[in-house]
Design a protein around this motif. Structure first.
Motif, mmCIF file in Angstrom:
data_model
loop_
_atom_site.group_PDB
_atom_site.id
_atom_site.type_symbol
_atom_site.label_atom_id
_atom_site.label_comp_id
_atom_site.label_asym_id
_atom_site.label_seq_id
_atom_site.Cartn_x
_atom_site.Cartn_y
_atom_site.Cartn_z
ATOM 1 N N GLN B 6 0.845 -1.194 0.000
ATOM 2 C CA GLN B 6 0.000 0.000 0.000
ATOM 3 C C GLN B 6 0.881 1.246 0.000
ATOM 4 O OE1 GLN B 6 -3.035 -1.588 3.331
ATOM 5 N NE2 GLN B 6 -3.734 0.300 2.317
ATOM 6 N N SER B 7 0.382 2.275 -0.671
ATOM 7 C CA SER B 7 1.073 3.575 -0.615
ATOM 8 C C SER B 7 0.064 4.693 -0.799
ATOM 9 C CB SER B 7 2.150 3.645 -1.707
ATOM 10 O OG SER B 7 1.563 3.674 -2.986
ATOM 11 N N PRO B 8 0.346 5.879 -0.241
ATOM 12 C CA PRO B 8 1.446 6.123 0.694
ATOM 13 C C PRO B 8 1.158 5.503 2.059
ATOM 14 C CG PRO B 8 0.017 8.031 0.608
ATOM 15 C CD PRO B 8 -0.533 7.056 -0.408
ATOM 16 N N ARG B 9 2.117 5.513 2.947
ATOM 17 C CA ARG B 9 1.869 5.009 4.292
ATOM 18 C C ARG B 9 1.193 6.056 5.162
ATOM 19 N NH1 ARG B 9 4.454 0.929 6.631
ATOM 20 N NH2 ARG B 9 2.754 1.291 8.117
ATOM 21 N N TYR B 10 1.489 7.318 4.901
ATOM 22 C CA TYR B 10 0.906 8.413 5.675
ATOM 23 C C TYR B 10 0.525 9.543 4.719
ATOM 24 C CZ TYR B 10 3.412 5.916 9.349
ATOM 25 O OH TYR B 10 3.893 4.944 10.182
ATOM 26 N N LYS B 11 -0.590 10.231 5.071
ATOM 27 C CA LYS B 11 -1.035 11.356 4.257
ATOM 28 C C LYS B 11 -1.764 12.335 5.158
ATOM 29 C CE LYS B 11 -1.533 13.186 0.093
ATOM 30 N NZ LYS B 11 -0.382 13.506 -0.795
ATOM 31 N N ILE B 12 -1.393 13.610 5.036
ATOM 32 C CA ILE B 12 -2.081 14.679 5.757
ATOM 33 C C ILE B 12 -2.640 15.637 4.728
ATOM 34 C CG2 ILE B 12 -1.867 16.546 7.429
ATOM 35 C CD1 ILE B 12 0.524 15.051 8.625
#
Lengths: 113, 115
Positions: B6-12
């Motif tokens: 999965q991507s991205p791992r983090y998103k703000i």
């Protein structure tokens, strides 16, 4: 409607002590039952599953669970926990092969030295 | 055997912006699932694909969420526009098209924060 209830949101326990994480489900049809573990910042990993047959199922990392149809329960047990067992544990049910999983709200197991 | 990626791992992102998540299932797995896991809750299915067809999207908020699996392999989940309550971890899982196998294999998830 089908649902899963995990009776304890947090379970603190000392290392080498036994532990039981409780799970009850509600369903009018046959179910398949699962326990998953989630370590911090990781996806879910299957611990064990009950599909049919023997009501006592053994999984990875020394965990086992017993299916009790009359009490609609599937409690997870381990006779002696380790620090590394600290994680979130989820009970889940499915009502057909390949169908969606319905999860409980999770139990945070915290193993203290 | 490689796991579910999965991507991205983090998103703000800020509310009202759009965001997309990508999932690549285990090779050969016909069934793909997207789950939403809100903090303190268990995962909830958003959508299930069998190859490139939708099996279950009953809990997908279709006014803002969309998902596709065009070639029956990888998948994209989109939110447009995002709301504060969409802050969650989005988990992708896959399973073989084999009636003897019941296990779903999960990816590490994408943690979305909407501010």
């Amino acid at each position: 409607a089908q649902s899963v209830t995990q009776l304890d949101s947090q379970v603190p326990v000392f290392e080498e002590a036994p532990v039981e994480l409780r799970c009850n489900y509600s369903s009018s049809v046959s179910v398949y039952l699962f326990w998953y573990v989630q370590y911090p910042n990781q996806g879910l990993q299957l611990l064990l599953k009950y599909l049919s047959g023997s009501t006592l199922v053994k999984g990875i990392n020394g965990f086992e669970a017993e299916f009790n149809k009359s009490q609609t329960s599937f409690h997870l047990r381990k006779p002696s926990v380790h620090i590394s067992d600290t994680a979130e544990y989820f009970c889940a049910v499915s009502f057909r092969q390949g169908g969606k999983l319905i999860f409980g709200q999770g139990t945070e197991l915290s193993v203290k030295p | 055997e490689a796991g579910v990626a999965q991507s991205p791992r983090y998103k703000i992102i800020e509310k009202r912006q759009s965001v997309a998540f990508w999932c690549n299932p285990i090779s050969g797995h016909a069934t793909l699932y997207w789950y939403q896991q809100i903090l303190g809750q268990g995962p909830k299915l958003l959508i299930q694909f069998q190859n490139n067809g939708v099996v279950d999207d009953s809990q997908l908020p279709k006014d803002r969420f969309s998902a596709e699996r065009l070639k029956g392999v990888d998948s994209t989940l989109k939110i447009q526009p995002a709301k504060l309550e969409d802050s969650a971890v989005y988990l992708c899982a896959s399973s073989p098209d084999d009636r003897s196998v019941y296990e779903q294999y999960f990816g590490p998830g994408t943690r979305l924060t909407v501010t």
